[in-house]
Design an enzyme around this catalytic site. Sequence first.
Site, PDB file in Angstrom:
ATOM      1  N   THR A 107       0.822  -1.218   0.000  1.00 50.35           N
ATOM      2  CA  THR A 107       0.000   0.000   0.000  1.00 50.35           C
ATOM      3  C   THR A 107       0.856   1.270   0.000  1.00 50.35           C
ATOM      4  OG1 THR A 107      -1.636  -1.226   1.270  1.00 50.35           O
ATOM      5  CG2 THR A 107      -1.859   1.166   1.274  1.00 50.35           C
ATOM      6  N   GLU A 108       0.376   2.280  -0.731  1.00 51.29           N
ATOM      7  CA  GLU A 108       1.058   3.588  -0.775  1.00 51.29           C
ATOM      8  C   GLU A 108       0.060   4.684  -0.395  1.00 51.29           C
ATOM      9  OE1 GLU A 108       3.010   3.962  -4.582  1.00 51.29           O
ATOM     10  OE2 GLU A 108       4.335   2.268  -4.110  1.00 51.29           O
ATOM     11  N   PRO A 109       0.565   5.881  -0.107  1.00 49.43           N
ATOM     12  CA  PRO A 109      -0.370   6.935   0.316  1.00 49.43           C
ATOM     13  C   PRO A 109      -1.491   7.172  -0.701  1.00 49.43           C
ATOM     14  CG  PRO A 109       1.885   7.608   0.737  1.00 49.43           C
ATOM     15  CD  PRO A 109       1.972   6.308  -0.002  1.00 49.43           C
ATOM     16  N   ILE A 133       1.669  -0.071   6.852  1.00 48.19           N
ATOM     17  CA  ILE A 133       2.374  -1.344   6.818  1.00 48.19           C
ATOM     18  C   ILE A 133       2.424  -1.938   8.227  1.00 48.19           C
ATOM     19  CG2 ILE A 133       4.526  -2.507   6.158  1.00 48.19           C
ATOM     20  CD1 ILE A 133       2.799  -1.088   3.865  1.00 48.19           C
ATOM     21  N   ARG A 152     -26.126 -10.222  34.582  1.00 51.68           N
ATOM     22  CA  ARG A 152     -26.925  -8.980  34.601  1.00 51.68           C
ATOM     23  C   ARG A 152     -28.418  -9.287  34.747  1.00 51.68           C
ATOM     24  NH1 ARG A 152     -26.171  -3.623  35.640  1.00 51.68           N
ATOM     25  NH2 ARG A 152     -27.662  -2.371  34.464  1.00 51.68           N
ATOM     26  N   GLU A 192      -6.464  -6.245   3.458  1.00 52.51           N
ATOM     27  CA  GLU A 192      -6.450  -7.497   2.682  1.00 52.51           C
ATOM     28  C   GLU A 192      -7.709  -7.646   1.817  1.00 52.51           C
ATOM     29  OE1 GLU A 192      -4.294 -10.626   3.776  1.00 52.51           O
ATOM     30  OE2 GLU A 192      -3.438  -9.774   5.590  1.00 52.51           O
ATOM     31  N   THR A 252     -10.899  -4.778   0.688  1.00 45.13           N
ATOM     32  CA  THR A 252     -12.070  -4.215   1.369  1.00 45.13           C
ATOM     33  C   THR A 252     -13.286  -5.099   1.063  1.00 45.13           C
ATOM     34  OG1 THR A 252     -12.645  -2.857  -0.524  1.00 45.13           O
ATOM     35  CG2 THR A 252     -11.173  -1.846   1.102  1.00 45.13           C
ATOM     36  N   GLU A 312     -15.885  -4.251  -0.351  1.00 48.89           N
ATOM     37  CA  GLU A 312     -16.349  -3.973  -1.713  1.00 48.89           C
ATOM     38  C   GLU A 312     -15.562  -4.824  -2.718  1.00 48.89           C
ATOM     39  OE1 GLU A 312     -15.683  -1.641   0.565  1.00 48.89           O
ATOM     40  OE2 GLU A 312     -17.673  -0.787   0.863  1.00 48.89           O
TER      41      GLU A 312
HETATM   42  C1  FAD Z   1      -4.612  -1.993  10.366  1.00 48.36           C
HETATM   43  C2  FAD Z   1      -4.166  -2.028   8.922  1.00 48.36           C
HETATM   44  C3  FAD Z   1      -3.066  -2.807   8.585  1.00 48.36           C
HETATM   45  C4  FAD Z   1      -2.605  -2.820   7.253  1.00 48.36           C
HETATM   46  N1  FAD Z   1      -1.478  -3.549   6.944  1.00 48.36           N
HETATM   47  C5  FAD Z   1      -0.974  -3.503   5.681  1.00 48.36           C
HETATM   48  C6  FAD Z   1       0.262  -4.174   5.349  1.00 48.36           C
HETATM   49  O1  FAD Z   1       0.885  -4.834   6.186  1.00 48.36           O
HETATM   50  N2  FAD Z   1       0.745  -4.062   4.083  1.00 48.36           N
HETATM   51  C7  FAD Z   1       0.103  -3.344   3.123  1.00 48.36           C
HETATM   52  O2  FAD Z   1       0.595  -3.283   2.007  1.00 48.36           O
HETATM   53  N3  FAD Z   1      -1.076  -2.706   3.403  1.00 48.36           N
HETATM   54  C8  FAD Z   1      -1.622  -2.771   4.649  1.00 48.36           C
HETATM   55  N4  FAD Z   1      -2.796  -2.090   4.951  1.00 48.36           N
HETATM   56  C9  FAD Z   1      -3.443  -1.293   3.922  1.00 48.36           C
HETATM   57  C10 FAD Z   1      -4.699  -1.970   3.372  1.00 48.36           C
HETATM   58  O3  FAD Z   1      -4.351  -3.103   2.632  1.00 48.36           O
HETATM   59  C11 FAD Z   1      -5.457  -0.927   2.540  1.00 48.36           C
HETATM   60  O4  FAD Z   1      -5.992  -0.001   3.472  1.00 48.36           O
HETATM   61  C12 FAD Z   1      -6.574  -1.549   1.712  1.00 48.36           C
HETATM   62  O5  FAD Z   1      -6.045  -2.270   0.638  1.00 48.36           O
HETATM   63  C13 FAD Z   1      -7.558  -0.488   1.157  1.00 48.36           C
HETATM   64  O6  FAD Z   1      -6.856   0.518   0.510  1.00 48.36           O
HETATM   65  P1  FAD Z   1      -7.121   2.080   0.868  1.00 48.36           P
HETATM   66  O7  FAD Z   1      -7.134   2.201   2.339  1.00 48.36           O
HETATM   67  O8  FAD Z   1      -6.128   2.858   0.107  1.00 48.36           O
HETATM   68  O9  FAD Z   1      -8.588   2.375   0.356  1.00 48.36           O
HETATM   69  P2  FAD Z   1      -8.997   2.732  -1.180  1.00 48.36           P
HETATM   70  O10 FAD Z   1      -8.472   1.695  -2.101  1.00 48.36           O
HETATM   71  O11 FAD Z   1      -8.657   4.149  -1.453  1.00 48.36           O
HETATM   72  O12 FAD Z   1     -10.575   2.589  -1.076  1.00 48.36           O
HETATM   73  C14 FAD Z   1     -11.434   3.593  -0.511  1.00 48.36           C
HETATM   74  C15 FAD Z   1     -12.865   3.096  -0.630  1.00 48.36           C
HETATM   75  O13 FAD Z   1     -13.207   2.923  -2.021  1.00 48.36           O
HETATM   76  C16 FAD Z   1     -13.652   1.592  -2.245  1.00 48.36           C
HETATM   77  N5  FAD Z   1     -13.260   1.103  -3.564  1.00 48.36           N
HETATM   78  C17 FAD Z   1     -12.005   1.132  -4.107  1.00 48.36           C
HETATM   79  N6  FAD Z   1     -12.026   0.553  -5.326  1.00 48.36           N
HETATM   80  C18 FAD Z   1     -13.306   0.153  -5.541  1.00 48.36           C
HETATM   81  C19 FAD Z   1     -13.983  -0.505  -6.618  1.00 48.36           C
HETATM   82  N7  FAD Z   1     -13.333  -0.893  -7.712  1.00 48.36           N
HETATM   83  N8  FAD Z   1     -15.308  -0.733  -6.496  1.00 48.36           N
HETATM   84  C20 FAD Z   1     -15.986  -0.365  -5.368  1.00 48.36           C
HETATM   85  N9  FAD Z   1     -15.411   0.259  -4.329  1.00 48.36           N
HETATM   86  C21 FAD Z   1     -14.095   0.513  -4.411  1.00 48.36           C
HETATM   87  C22 FAD Z   1     -13.015   0.778  -1.133  1.00 48.36           C
HETATM   88  O14 FAD Z   1     -13.696  -0.451  -0.908  1.00 48.36           O
HETATM   89  C23 FAD Z   1     -13.089   1.743   0.039  1.00 48.36           C
HETATM   90  O15 FAD Z   1     -14.350   1.672   0.608  1.00 48.36           O
HETATM   91  C24 FAD Z   1      -3.286  -2.090   6.263  1.00 48.36           C
HETATM   92  C25 FAD Z   1      -4.427  -1.347   6.616  1.00 48.36           C
HETATM   93  C26 FAD Z   1      -4.869  -1.311   7.925  1.00 48.36           C
HETATM   94  C27 FAD Z   1      -6.093  -0.505   8.267  1.00 48.36           C
END
Ligand code: FAD
Length: 393
Positions: A125-127, A156, A266, A361, A363, A365
Amino acid sequence: MDFELSDEHLMLRSSIREFVDREILPKIKECDRNEEFLPPLDTMGEMGLLGICFPEKYGGAGMDYIALAIACEELEKGDISLRSIISVHVALTSCTLYQWGTEKQKQKYFIPQNHGEKIGTIAMTEPSCGSDIASITTRAVKKDDIYIISGQKTWISLANVADNFLVLARTGESGYRGLSVFIVERDFPGIKTNALHNKLGTRAGDTGELFLDNVEVPENSLIGQEGEGFKICMSALDNGRFTVAAGAVGTIKAALDASIKYCRERKAFGQEIGKFQLIQEHLAYMQAAYDASQLLVYKAAWMKNQGKRNTRETSMAKWYATTHALDAADRAIQIHGAYGYSSDYPVERLWRNIRGASIYEGTNEIHKLIQGSYILGYRKYKPLRYEFPRFEP
Ligand SMILES: Cc1cc2nc3c(=O)[nH]c(=O)nc-3n(C[C@H](O)[C@H](O)[C@H](O)COP(=O)(O)OP(=O)(O)OC[C@H]3O[C@@H](n4cnc5c(N)ncnc54)[C@H](O)[C@@H]3O)c2cc1C
């Protein structure tokens, strides 16, 4: 079909329960409140949990994927930060090295990870992108016999704890075909990590950022071939998602156990609240969620033990179990009334922790899209050019 757990599985379950009762539950409330890293990695290593499902010849415990599921369920009953170690270190990183690493890479990275001497994580994942992983901008440029990697990763797990990072970087054209995976050591010059604070849940775990500033890695740090990065990450997720699903089963059980106890303690309107049928309805939903989620997880585990492709089944287990675990934690809060809304009882932590499991891992969606496209035949299991490791003691 055999629904019995073996003696080995039962022993594993009781030893983890004992470990959680002794070492985790007395400390978790404070670690969660203070954002202190809780998982005792040394003890988990000694218990064989950090290499649980890998062959003994590689320093693993030689147990199967049902054992991996049991471990995740029991650890998450203690706290999600413990299960996260298994997801990130064992499933996303070590399973990937097992499946895709060369023998040399296995000797150098996989075996020490199975012994718990080194901890691994994965940085995709990236910003600016998570679900749309093919849009990453971290670049790896080949120069003679090294690659130079620059970019930023975020969210991460274990960023500040890990020794080894599997880093997804762009080596070629835009889109998913131009991606590659590298194993990068924390000590390589140009690596910096940073902790993320004030998370809703997993507060006793570590989540952070990874900065790569012209990091020079030897060319033999490439995992698989150049351009195979997307495929490798998707196979990593087939394993990571499995452990998230199995852990969610543990959250459902923890929510149910806490609720059963509270129902008996309770009283309202002159009787135990468990006597009210609307309270029993909550418990019935939680029990059904537990049984169904565990069956989906065990089905995926069976497929993994046989070395069968399980992307669809694992995605279903992950989506279903995490959705129902959030619902179970929510019902547990409702059963506890105002006390459920307070950190005096464990159920609000279960709810905060499991909220993230519908995001990482894949979402919810994304999992619904995966299921929809299998149902309609837009996605199919095709013969693959690579093998899934089957269970080998
Ligand atoms: C506690 C935690 C631990 C994590 N650990 C790791 C790690 O170890 N390594 C790593 O690489 N990442 C890690 N992540 C990142 C995680 O994998 C990402 O947050 C996840 O893949 C979602 O990406 P995003 O947050 O950028 O959301 P986005 O991809 O920006 O999505 C935003 C919203 O848009 C929706 N959306 C996006 N595309 C679609 C589509 N095509 N159709 C419908 N809806 C869509 C999503 O479902 C979501 O609701 C971690 C995250 C958390 C919260």
